[in-house]
Design an enzyme around this catalytic site. Sequence first.
Site, PDB file in Angstrom:
ATOM      1  N   GLY A 141       0.826  -1.202   0.000  1.00 43.27           N
ATOM      2  CA  GLY A 141       0.000   0.000   0.000  1.00 43.27           C
ATOM      3  C   GLY A 141       0.861   1.252   0.000  1.00 43.27           C
TER       4      GLY A 141
ATOM      5  CB  CYS B 270       5.303  -4.133   0.166  1.00 46.07           C
ATOM      6  SG  CYS B 270       6.074  -2.526  -0.187  1.00 46.07           S
ATOM      7  CE1 TYR B 271       1.444   1.197   5.514  1.00 48.16           C
ATOM      8  CE2 TYR B 271      -0.147  -0.578   5.808  1.00 48.16           C
ATOM      9  CZ  TYR B 271       0.338   0.672   6.162  1.00 48.16           C
ATOM     10  OH  TYR B 271      -0.288   1.384   7.160  1.00 48.16           O
TER      11      TYR B 271
ATOM     12  CG  HIS C  55       5.393  -5.843  -4.461  1.00 49.17           C
ATOM     13  ND1 HIS C  55       4.096  -5.695  -4.000  1.00 49.17           N
ATOM     14  CD2 HIS C  55       6.041  -4.711  -4.117  1.00 49.17           C
ATOM     15  CE1 HIS C  55       3.966  -4.510  -3.418  1.00 49.17           C
ATOM     16  NE2 HIS C  55       5.137  -3.894  -3.477  1.00 49.17           N
TER      17      HIS C  55
ATOM     18  CD  GLU D 186       2.396  -8.606  -5.085  1.00 47.70           C
ATOM     19  OE1 GLU D 186       2.008  -7.478  -4.721  1.00 47.70           O
ATOM     20  OE2 GLU D 186       3.244  -9.268  -4.452  1.00 47.70           O
TER      21      GLU D 186
ATOM     22  CB  SER E 286     -22.079  -7.199 -24.897  1.00 47.37           C
ATOM     23  OG  SER E 286     -21.036  -8.061 -24.477  1.00 47.37           O
ATOM     24  N   GLY E 287     -21.814  -9.649 -27.167  1.00 47.00           N
ATOM     25  CA  GLY E 287     -20.863 -10.141 -28.154  1.00 47.00           C
ATOM     26  C   GLY E 287     -19.510 -10.408 -27.536  1.00 47.00           C
ATOM     27  N   GLY E 288     -19.328 -10.022 -26.260  1.00 45.39           N
ATOM     28  CA  GLY E 288     -18.059 -10.238 -25.574  1.00 45.39           C
ATOM     29  C   GLY E 288     -18.025 -11.538 -24.803  1.00 45.39           C
ATOM     30  CB  VAL E 289     -15.165 -13.234 -23.145  1.00 49.60           C
ATOM     31  CG1 VAL E 289     -14.935 -14.524 -22.362  1.00 49.60           C
ATOM     32  CG2 VAL E 289     -14.288 -13.203 -24.372  1.00 49.60           C
ATOM     33  CG  ASP E 290     -16.569 -10.493 -19.285  1.00 48.01           C
ATOM     34  OD1 ASP E 290     -15.718 -11.394 -19.356  1.00 48.01           O
ATOM     35  OD2 ASP E 290     -16.288  -9.296 -19.117  1.00 48.01           O
ATOM     36  CB  SER E 291     -22.531 -10.917 -22.019  1.00 52.20           C
ATOM     37  OG  SER E 291     -22.061 -10.860 -23.353  1.00 52.20           O
TER      38      SER E 291
ATOM     39  CE  LYS F  33     -12.401 -10.438 -20.646  1.00 52.65           C
ATOM     40  NZ  LYS F  33     -13.683  -9.753 -20.801  1.00 52.65           N
TER      41      LYS F  33
END
Length: 515
Positions: free
Chosen positions: A54, A81-82, A171, A173, A225-230, A371
């Site tokens: 942070g 870190c923090y 870090h 990650e 929507s035509g996207g991956v998520d929907s 994602k």
Amino acid sequence: MTDRVLILDFGSQVTQLIARRVRESGVYSEIHPFSMAPEAIEAFGPKAIILSGGPASVHEAASPLPPKKVFELGVPILGICYGEQAICQMLGGSVAPSEHREFGRAFLEVTDDCLLFEGVWEKGAREQVWMSHGDRVEAIPPGFKVVGRSEGAPFAAIADDARRIYGVQFHPEVVHTPHGAKLLANFTHRVAGCKGDWTMAAFREQAKERVRAQVGKGKVICGLSGGVDSAVVAALLHEAIGDQLTCIFVDTGLLRSAEAEEVVTLFRDTWNIPLVHRDAASLFLEKLEGVTDPERKRKIIGATFIDVFEEEAQKIGGAEFLAQGTLYPDVIESVSFTGGPSVTIKSHHNVGGLPERMKLKLVEPLRELFKDEVRELGRELGLPDRMVKRHPFPGPGLAIRIPGEVTREKLDILRKADAIFLEEIRNAGLYDAIWQAFAVLLPVRTVGVMGDYRTYDHVCALRAVTSTDGMTADSFPFAHEFLSRAATRIINEVKGINRVVYDVTSKPPGTIEWE
């Protein structure tokens, strides 16, 4: 019950990466604000707790600290870190500003063995890590020992094996710490004893059960929507509740080439999902006529979409629930965790749905996923690779890739150029190596000569970036031959463009899509 790791966020820009790395090792994790109530922490039932980095200084008044409950549960703790500094501050050590700040690549000298390092680093090793700190630990709490140091941090890694509490100033990650993911997996598996049994197949079944329990016999509408998520939301809900689901696809006229046809063919004709297809291209163009300000364009498109969607939803009748593709980053970024600099960085997503007047309850089966995990779930559900691997596409569509007024002519020009660019990328076998690629129709015209004629036409910019998380990005290093081939095709095949340029701008943390 699946083991769970709790990550308390102190405002780091890369806290999401901690959760991603933990999940990649097969352990479920969630991010919550550092101010999470003690009773909520206990109810979460963490197998281990990670304290993120942070921007604050732990030695200053009113600096954020975790609840004491964190240290009372007896579960393993890792401070990053923090997070390391917070551990020291609370358990009897001390932290002070450093005269030797470290930002970027550094080298850790492993000075002693500990359970956290077992099988990863040996005493005496010199390992590359990624640092980002202006303060440093000056004294460690009782019971701890120093297990690593760097040029600017004499207590770069500390360990209390008896209490299973660890702190690292670097870090693990980020990819710039080469063995960082292995170190985190060591913490979750070896130190905390997590089983690593969180799989997408298990998530699929759990998500379906949660959906069935939430909606019962109710009707659900889902906006495609035509996207991956929907697409993944629709496939998951159809598998869970069948014909209780109806999808609404609003064709704004701002989509990529052949995208509307692909959506209808896949969901209505192949998957037999009830689908309402509303062609509203003329309406959107009418609303956008004469509008040049990008933010105003976004708002007009959003408001028009809601109006059209609501109109179609009312025709269906009887729906009680709205399904949408809210992802875990949306959930995280919608919350102000610390009030520090990262709040600005984490504020560009919105969580929420349609207006309250629709009186629909939200169904958000993907809100626990990142994602890349959504793509994995899509494969698990049997969605075709062309859909699952599709590059991210903004809600306002091609409208934000046309600076200035949006017209049908400009959309047609851009759509053709964009299709050629993506086709060349696929032909070269580069599509999966690129996070996002698209064309932009710039608001300038240039004089050119094509054959025996002088032209005065548009300039097209091409953009392609690589990224692992969408938070940062670098331009993709195309070979000159590729760019020459793509540009030649666009100029020859798309009437209205006489010059093509390639955008090599990087995307630093906290910025949104180029537009």
